[in-house]
Design a protein around this motif. Structure first.
Motif, PDB file in Angstrom:
ATOM      1  N   TYR B  23       0.889  -1.121   0.065  1.00 49.48           N
ATOM      2  CA  TYR B  23      -0.071   0.072   0.061  1.00 49.48           C
ATOM      3  C   TYR B  23       0.826   1.139   0.089  1.00 49.48           C
ATOM      4  O   TYR B  23       0.255   2.346  -0.593  1.00 49.48           O
ATOM      5  CB  TYR B  23      -1.130   0.024   1.101  1.00 49.48           C
ATOM      6  N   LEU B  52     -11.434   4.027   1.505  1.00 45.33           N
ATOM      7  CA  LEU B  52     -10.556   2.799   1.264  1.00 45.33           C
ATOM      8  C   LEU B  52     -10.161   2.407   2.592  1.00 45.33           C
ATOM      9  O   LEU B  52      -9.983   1.317   3.152  1.00 45.33           O
ATOM     10  CB  LEU B  52      -9.834   2.697   0.272  1.00 45.33           C
ATOM     11  N   HIS B  55     -11.343   0.229   5.096  1.00 41.82           N
ATOM     12  CA  HIS B  55     -11.181  -1.427   5.203  1.00 41.82           C
ATOM     13  C   HIS B  55      -9.839  -1.942   5.551  1.00 41.82           C
ATOM     14  O   HIS B  55      -9.582  -2.861   5.291  1.00 41.82           O
ATOM     15  CB  HIS B  55     -11.765  -1.782   3.635  1.00 41.82           C
ATOM     16  N   PHE B  56      -9.088  -0.894   5.751  1.00 43.91           N
ATOM     17  CA  PHE B  56      -7.575  -1.079   6.250  1.00 43.91           C
ATOM     18  C   PHE B  56      -7.395  -1.148   7.801  1.00 43.91           C
ATOM     19  O   PHE B  56      -8.231  -0.487   8.434  1.00 43.91           O
ATOM     20  CB  PHE B  56      -6.835  -0.137   5.363  1.00 43.91           C
ATOM     21  N   VAL B 400     -16.658   8.015 -11.028  1.00 40.86           N
ATOM     22  CA  VAL B 400     -16.888   6.449 -10.654  1.00 40.86           C
ATOM     23  C   VAL B 400     -16.126   6.406  -9.333  1.00 40.86           C
ATOM     24  O   VAL B 400     -16.658   5.898  -8.449  1.00 40.86           O
ATOM     25  CB  VAL B 400     -16.358   5.641 -11.852  1.00 40.86           C
ATOM     26  N   PHE B 401     -15.057   6.808  -9.013  1.00 40.33           N
ATOM     27  CA  PHE B 401     -14.066   6.445  -7.759  1.00 40.33           C
ATOM     28  C   PHE B 401     -14.894   7.302  -6.624  1.00 40.33           C
ATOM     29  O   PHE B 401     -14.695   6.664  -5.781  1.00 40.33           O
ATOM     30  CB  PHE B 401     -12.802   7.015  -8.052  1.00 40.33           C
ATOM     31  N   CYS B 403     -17.953   8.129  -6.444  1.00 38.61           N
ATOM     32  CA  CYS B 403     -19.049   7.638  -6.066  1.00 38.61           C
ATOM     33  C   CYS B 403     -19.116   6.282  -5.374  1.00 38.61           C
ATOM     34  O   CYS B 403     -19.730   6.152  -4.083  1.00 38.61           O
ATOM     35  CB  CYS B 403     -19.983   7.190  -7.294  1.00 38.61           C
ATOM     36  N   ILE B 404     -18.214   5.364  -6.007  1.00 38.54           N
ATOM     37  CA  ILE B 404     -18.191   4.186  -5.418  1.00 38.54           C
ATOM     38  C   ILE B 404     -17.373   4.409  -3.982  1.00 38.54           C
ATOM     39  O   ILE B 404     -17.892   3.491  -3.054  1.00 38.54           O
ATOM     40  CB  ILE B 404     -17.320   3.080  -6.279  1.00 38.54           C
ATOM     41  N   GLY B 405     -16.473   5.046  -3.876  1.00 40.30           N
ATOM     42  CA  GLY B 405     -15.708   5.170  -2.508  1.00 40.30           C
ATOM     43  C   GLY B 405     -16.680   5.683  -1.485  1.00 40.30           C
ATOM     44  O   GLY B 405     -16.650   5.289  -0.412  1.00 40.30           O
ATOM     45  N   TYR B 407     -20.009   5.223  -1.624  1.00 40.50           N
ATOM     46  CA  TYR B 407     -21.157   4.443  -1.186  1.00 40.50           C
ATOM     47  C   TYR B 407     -20.481   3.334  -0.305  1.00 40.50           C
ATOM     48  O   TYR B 407     -21.361   2.725   0.425  1.00 40.50           O
ATOM     49  CB  TYR B 407     -21.515   4.009  -2.768  1.00 40.50           C
ATOM     50  N   SER B 408     -19.181   3.022  -0.673  1.00 37.29           N
ATOM     51  CA  SER B 408     -18.825   1.852   0.201  1.00 37.29           C
ATOM     52  C   SER B 408     -18.662   2.030   1.493  1.00 37.29           C
ATOM     53  O   SER B 408     -18.442   1.010   2.327  1.00 37.29           O
ATOM     54  CB  SER B 408     -17.375   1.468  -0.620  1.00 37.29           C
ATOM     55  N   SER B 411     -22.638   1.589   2.544  1.00 36.82           N
ATOM     56  CA  SER B 411     -23.637   1.383   1.459  1.00 36.82           C
ATOM     57  C   SER B 411     -24.825   2.207   1.584  1.00 36.82           C
ATOM     58  O   SER B 411     -25.861   1.703   1.751  1.00 36.82           O
ATOM     59  CB  SER B 411     -24.170   0.002   1.784  1.00 36.82           C
TER      60      SER B 411
END
Lengths: 150, 502
Positions: B23, B52, B55-56, B400-401, B403-405, B407-408, B411
């Motif tokens: 990382y 992210l 999740h780390f 895209v990154f 939005c997904i980031g 939302y993750s 959720s």
């Protein structure tokens, strides 16, 4: 007398927001005493300081002419990009990741003057694959690529 | 000394685990990429990768975010030298002499020497960080709530006053950020504030949604349609064209050291950071040069000194952030946010309570800088090709990154909608020329400030003089007051001077 319209508008917005925050805090939440402050005291003070700073932006605006570097924003870009993100938010939980990405990429690409449907489609496909690899396989996020609304 | 060595050992132990190495690598590569690409700054990149970190492990998360931060400094100079467009604000100075060098066919030399300068600057600054952070932290353990509040006031005033543009606007944005930080449940009374009936707001506004909106979406909207393609002279970036002459080396080493010194100093101060450090370093080199006329026409001193300075400043910026828990810039505020997201309280006790995290992070800086040194030179051809990616293909990918980031995290579509709201707010602010960085700083420090303010007032039985009774807070408050006075008065003085000598 000339007025800097940009700072005039900015100052007025700050003043109104500050007053709004202070009034809301004072009316809705307990202020308490200085020693034992209620939950409203800190935002109340912050609102008042913001309103005062609004005056500091507003008053000098009357001594200046229009700014020369007023950066314009393309209304088309603004609307398309904001709509595309909102579209993602609406589509994602109902239909899954792939349709959400497609909506996001197409709507946002429309914000650019030289929009080409082929380019947008290519970006959408590449991003679907990349997202699957990074987020679903790589980070194990429980996102369905495609789902039927129930 | 033994203690330091033991700490270094702990740090290396943490930093060289495979996960952390990977990382760290991801961080520096993303950082270089972002630095090279104009239109995405370090703030946007760190905001994009912030989700992210949920999740780390916190250490891994910080190592990656740190890598992005100093990686951008390396990458930014590449775009500046080859294209005359600064990838990041702190590398704007590299355009002044770097681009003329590229035009003379010496772009390769400029790139190599900036890489070396960056590495030297960063390395020296890391040593300074290792030496001073523990000392400052052990001193800071004696601080009371009043002292903390005073330090935060100083940090916020300095950050908003020194940033470009109107000081009143910067301060207003700090206060606005503090207000946004009060949204949610009040930890003292349990009452919910400013949630306006939204259950999702009970836990407060999410740092990620705010950062993504202000620095991601707003940035994209303002960049769409403004980027044009440019041509690059490829021959100047071949490996053979990179060999510096003996004269280049002779001219460079002193400016590198001077730049490092300036950068290390300015990096620790709130509000100054790498951009100001690099401008100061350029000005200093021009002043001490034997032939100042060479500057602006491809003088290597004008490239290496600012680059050493901004990389040194990037590293020493961690001193106040890690030792005191008080970030000096919006980027450092995001770093601090990554800690609190993971449930780690920042502050002077961080070093003793989380030695593996603290020393692991610092050791990863060394490793990351080494990776950058190795990556930058052979991969320059790749970076150059990346510069040619048109923005109309790039910005949907960035979205895209984002939005997904977002939302993750939970959720939650609500969070993504908040990004829309803050994106619109960010556009309004840019349009009205309000800076966004102070807002983020206020937002991160706001809850801490409120806590310390209320505790200090409780201890002093409601007496404001508590901030002036204690020597530390009294000194800091006086400096803050003077700085505030100066920032409010200075524009009026300037105007009068302009009026009297037209």
């Amino acid at each position: 007398m000339t007025v800097d319209k940009r700072d005039f508008l900015g100052g007025v917005l700050l003043l109104l927001t500050g007053i709004g925050v202070a009034v809301h805090a004072a009316m809705q939440y307990p202020l308490g005493t200085l020693q034992r402050m209620g939950s409203g005291m800190f935002p109340f003070g912050a609102g008042i300081i913001m309103a005062l700073l609004g005056l500091l932006v507003l008053i000098p605006a009357f001594m200046r002419s229009e700014p020369t570097d007023w950066r314009g924003v393309s209304p088309r870009a603004l609307i398309c990009v904001l709509a595309s993100v909102a579209g993602f938010a609406l589509v994602m939980p109902r239909f899954g990741l792939a349709p959400a990405i497609a909506v996001l990429v197409f709507l946002s690409s429309l914000g650019d003057r030289d929009f080409r449907i082929v380019n947008a489609a290519a970006v959408a496909v590449v991003m679907c694959v990349l997202s699957y690899l990074i987020f679903v396989l790589g980070l194990n996020l429980p996102f369905p690529m495609l789902r039927m609304p129930s | 000394m033994n203690e330091l060595l033991a700490n270094v050992a702990i740090g290396l132990d943490t930093a060289v685990t495979p996960v952390n190495l990977i990382y760290c690598f991801v961080g520096v590569v993303v950082g270089m990429l972002v630095g090279v690409l104009p239109g995405i700054g370090p703030l946007t990149a760190i905001s994009m990768l912030l989700p992210l970190t949920y999740h780390f492990e916190p250490t891994t998360a910080l190592i990656m975010l740190g890598g992005i931060w100093y990686g951008t400094a390396y990458g930014g100079s590449t775009a500046a030298i080859l294209l005359n467009i600064p990838g990041t604000t702190s590398s704007a100075v590299a355009c002044l002499d770097g681009y003329p060098m590229a035009q003379q066919g010496r772009g390769g030399v400029a790139l190599l020497m900036t890489t070396v300068a960056s590495f030297v600057g960063a390395s020296i600054a890391i040593v300074i960080l290792m030496a001073f952070a523990p000392v400052i932290a052990s001193y800071a353990l004696k601080f009371g709530s009043a002292d903390y509040f005073a330090l935060m006031v100083l940090g916020l005033i300095a950050a908003s006053a020194i940033s470009d543009g109107s000081a009143a606007k910067g301060l207003a944005m700090v206060v606005f950020g503090i207000i946004l930080g009060t949204v949610g449940i009040d930890i003292y009374s349990g009452g919910t504030r400013f949630s306006f009936g939204f259950l999702e707001l009970a836990n407060g506004i999410h740092l990620v949604t705010l950062a993504m909106g202000l620095f991601g979406v707003a940035e994209v909207i303002f960049s769409v349609g403004t980027r044009a393609r440019r041509a690059i002279d490829r021959s100047s970036v071949s490996l053979r064209a990179m060999k510096p002459t003996r004269e280049d080396l002779g001219r460079s080493w002193r400016p590198i050291l001077r730049g490092t010194g300036l950068g290390s100093f300015f990096g620790t101060l709130p509000g100054t950071g790498p951009s100001i450090a690099s401008f100061m370093a350029y000005a200093l080199e021009k002043r001490v040069a034997a032939e100042p006329g060479r500057f602006g026409k491809g003088a290597i001193e004008g490239v290496v000194a600012p680059e050493a300075a901004n990389n040194a400043a990037d590293q020493t910026a961690f001193i106040p952030t890690l030792a005191l828990g008080i970030p000096g810039s919006a980027t450092m505020a995001l770093m601090l946010g990554a800690l609190t997201i993971n449930g780690i309280a920042p502050g002077p006790s961080l070093m003793t309570s989380q030695p593996a995290l603290f020393w692991g992070l610092i050791m990863s800086f060394w490793i990351g800088n080494l990776m950058l040194l190795v990556l930058n030179i052979p991969l320059i051809g790749v970076w150059v090709r990346l510069l040619l990616v048109p923005y109309n293909l790039l910005f949907p990918a960035i979205l895209v990154f984002i939005c997904i980031g977002t939302y993750s995290i939970n959720s939650s579509s609500f969070d993504v909608m908040m990004v829309v709201v803050f994106g619109a707010l960010g556009c309004l602010m840019r349009w009205l020329a309000f800076p966004a960085a102070p807002l983020l700083l206020g937002f991160v420090l706001g809850p801490l400030m409120e806590e310390h303010f209320r505790r200090a007032m409780l201890l002093s039985r409601g007496d404001f003089m508590t901030f002036f009774d204690r020597p530390i807070s009294a000194t800091v408050m006086t400096i803050s007051g003077l700085l505030l006075l100066w920032t409010v008065v200075a524009p009026f003085l300037r105007r009068r001077r302009v009026a009297t000598n037209p």
